[in-house]
Design an enzyme around this catalytic site. Structure first.
Site, PDB file in Angstrom:
ATOM      1  N   ARG A  98     -37.653   7.445   1.849  1.00 24.96           N
ATOM      2  CA  ARG A  98     -37.194   8.837   1.768  1.00 24.96           C
ATOM      3  C   ARG A  98     -38.342   9.756   1.346  1.00 24.96           C
ATOM      4  O   ARG A  98     -38.483  10.865   1.865  1.00 24.96           O
ATOM      5  CB  ARG A  98     -36.010   8.938   0.803  1.00 24.96           C
ATOM      6  CG  ARG A  98     -35.296  10.283   0.870  1.00 24.96           C
ATOM      7  CD  ARG A  98     -33.980  10.265   0.128  1.00 24.96           C
ATOM      8  NE  ARG A  98     -34.170  10.036  -1.305  1.00 24.96           N
ATOM      9  CZ  ARG A  98     -33.174   9.845  -2.176  1.00 24.96           C
ATOM     10  NH1 ARG A  98     -31.926   9.834  -1.757  1.00 24.96           N
ATOM     11  NH2 ARG A  98     -33.423   9.653  -3.453  1.00 24.96           N
ATOM     12  N   LYS A 200     -36.164  15.584  -0.392  1.00 21.00           N
ATOM     13  CA  LYS A 200     -36.108  15.739  -1.852  1.00 21.00           C
ATOM     14  C   LYS A 200     -37.323  16.551  -2.292  1.00 21.00           C
ATOM     15  O   LYS A 200     -38.352  15.999  -2.680  1.00 21.00           O
ATOM     16  CB  LYS A 200     -36.063  14.367  -2.519  1.00 21.00           C
ATOM     17  CG  LYS A 200     -35.186  14.334  -3.753  1.00 21.00           C
ATOM     18  CD  LYS A 200     -34.869  12.938  -4.199  1.00 21.00           C
ATOM     19  CE  LYS A 200     -34.172  12.951  -5.535  1.00 21.00           C
ATOM     20  NZ  LYS A 200     -32.777  13.417  -5.452  1.00 21.00           N
TER      21      LYS A 200
HETATM   22  C1  LIG Z   1     -31.447  13.014  -5.344  1.00 15.94           C
HETATM   23  C2  LIG Z   1     -30.327  13.789  -4.752  1.00 15.94           C
HETATM   24  C3  LIG Z   1     -29.062  13.201  -4.516  1.00 15.94           C
HETATM   25  C4  LIG Z   1     -28.719  11.809  -4.934  1.00 15.94           C
HETATM   26  O1  LIG Z   1     -29.459  10.821  -4.266  1.00 15.94           O
HETATM   27  P1  LIG Z   1     -29.541   9.350  -4.822  1.00 15.94           P
HETATM   28  O2  LIG Z   1     -30.502   8.664  -3.910  1.00 15.94           O
HETATM   29  O3  LIG Z   1     -28.180   8.755  -4.734  1.00 15.94           O
HETATM   30  O4  LIG Z   1     -30.015   9.443  -6.233  1.00 15.94           O
HETATM   31  C5  LIG Z   1     -28.105  13.973  -3.890  1.00 15.94           C
HETATM   32  N1  LIG Z   1     -28.331  15.254  -3.535  1.00 15.94           N
HETATM   33  C6  LIG Z   1     -29.518  15.852  -3.776  1.00 15.94           C
HETATM   34  C7  LIG Z   1     -29.710  17.275  -3.360  1.00 15.94           C
HETATM   35  C8  LIG Z   1     -30.549  15.148  -4.381  1.00 15.94           C
HETATM   36  O5  LIG Z   1     -31.717  15.745  -4.609  1.00 15.94           O
END
Ligand SMILES: *Cc1c(COP(=O)(O)O)cnc(C)c1O
Length: 359
Positions: A98, A200
């Site tokens: 990711r 992210k």
């Molecule tokens: C990090 C994040 C999540 C959760 O992702 P995980 O991989 O389950 O920790 C969900 N939504 C957003 C906007 C995020 O930044």
């Protein structure tokens, strides 16, 4: 409090690690400086080998790309101590991939996936004393991140980057049980259509800060964002994906190109389908379905809390309460929560490749 010495069954006395003197169960979700962090630099088109260092400060030019144009992305995962005393991380390959995808979208040079996982393992190993013991409810939060580090004033990608991994111990997300929260449909958007909602990036969080402060002032726990194009479909909250459960027990998860692909959500979907034999629908979900009372349970999912139950959604003067109520998590989400945390803590058998042991 006395410092506690933890002996690992499979290890000899030479490998014994003395845990830090921390009241693990009363830790919150804040930054605590630990012993070591990983730092690698990208210059002249290549990443250097990277090192573990004691230095918790970053020294960059005042004109660094990250400071001027927010060229930065990050990841979040955890290290746990399992029931049998091993330290593990959960599906770090998915975080590595990711972050690779986030880097490409932001014109940053991805740190190679294999080396990314190795660097996470090394950083956790070097901070083993900070990994909370089994049963304390606390975990070691791992924050890999990258940013443009050289001077950029005309708008373009940086030429130099720094990749860092810091770790910090965090407490149990819910002290005294998971109480359902109330979220509100936001008048702000978190992502543009065809924008960066699916990666992210710090920039997605910068622009959510006003919305969350505003929600808190109004007495709500979180913002529920609808799709930015039509504001008719459920997307996610500022930092967690949405889970819904229909009356017949089907798990429904919203699908959209501007939702961040949560690893927790993807794991829960797998567990629902392949371990619990549930029906799952991954599809566009209209907010109208909430108004029509189609769902029994609602929750938010992410690494931090695994699942937070939602009791009510507030939408412009109207309140939609889920039958699961404001006292506890609904039974279907609870089952999913117990199964995933059971796998993470080594109490239940994990699907192939989900658990990365750090020895
Ligand atoms: C990090 C994040 C999540 C959760 O992702 P995980 O991989 O389950 O920790 C969900 N939504 C957003 C906007 C995020 O930044």
């Amino acid at each position: 409090m006395e410092s506690s010495t933890v002996f690992f069954e499979e290890k000899g006395e030479a490998d014994m690690v003395e845990k830090k003197n921390i009241d693990w169960s009363s830790l919150g979700f804040g930054y605590i400086k630990t012993d070591k962090r990983f730092v690698a630099n990208y210059k002249d088109g290549a990443w250097d080998e990277g090192v573990l260092t004691d230095d918790d400060t970053v020294r960059i030019t005042e004109c660094a790309g990250v400071l001027q144009y927010a060229q930065t992305c990050f990841e979040g995962l955890k290290a746990y101590t399992t029931e049998d005393g091993r330290i593990v991380t959960f599906r770090p390959d998915l975080n590595a991939q990711r972050m690779h995808d986030s880097c490409l979208r932001l014109e940053m040079p991805p740190y190679p996936v294999d080396k990314w996982i190795d660097a996470v393992v090394e950083t956790v190993r070097a901070n083993e004393a900070w990994v909370a013991p089994y049963g304390s409810g606390a975990t070691l939060y791992i924050r890999p991140y990258m940013f443009g580090s050289n001077a950029v004033i005309g708008v373009k990608p940086a030429d130099e980057y720094q990749f860092r991994i810091l770790v910090t111990p965090v407490g149990p997300y819910f002290k005294g049980g998971a109480k359902p929260i109330t979220i509100r449909v936001s008048d702000f958007d978190r992502a543009a259509p065809h924008g960066t909602g699916h990666i992210k990036a710090g920039l997605n969080y910068a622009m959510s800060l006003h919305a969350i402060v505003d929600a808190h002032k109004a007495g709500f726990d979180e913002n529920l964002y609808l799709d930015p194009g039509t504001r008719t479909r459920i997307e996610e909250t500022g930092g967690a994906n949405v889970l819904l459960v229909k009356k017949d027990g089907t798990l429904v998860v919203p699908k959209s190109s501007s939702i961040l692909p949560s690893i927790t959500r993807r794991s829960l979907v797998y567990i629902a389908e392949n371990i619990l034999g549930m029906k799952v629908e991954e599809r566009e979900v209209l907010f109208q379905e909430v108004r029509d009372g189609e769902f029994e349970e609602c929750g938010l999912c992410g690494t931090a809390a695994v699942i937070s139950p939602v009791g009510k959604i507030y939408d412009h003067g109207k309140e939609y309460a889920f039958p699961s109520g404001m006292e506890k998590m609904g039974p279907v989400l609870q089952k999913l929560y117990d199964t995933l945390t059971g796998i993470q803590m080594g109490r239940l058998e994990a699907p192939e490749g989900w658990i990365k042991v750090i020895d």
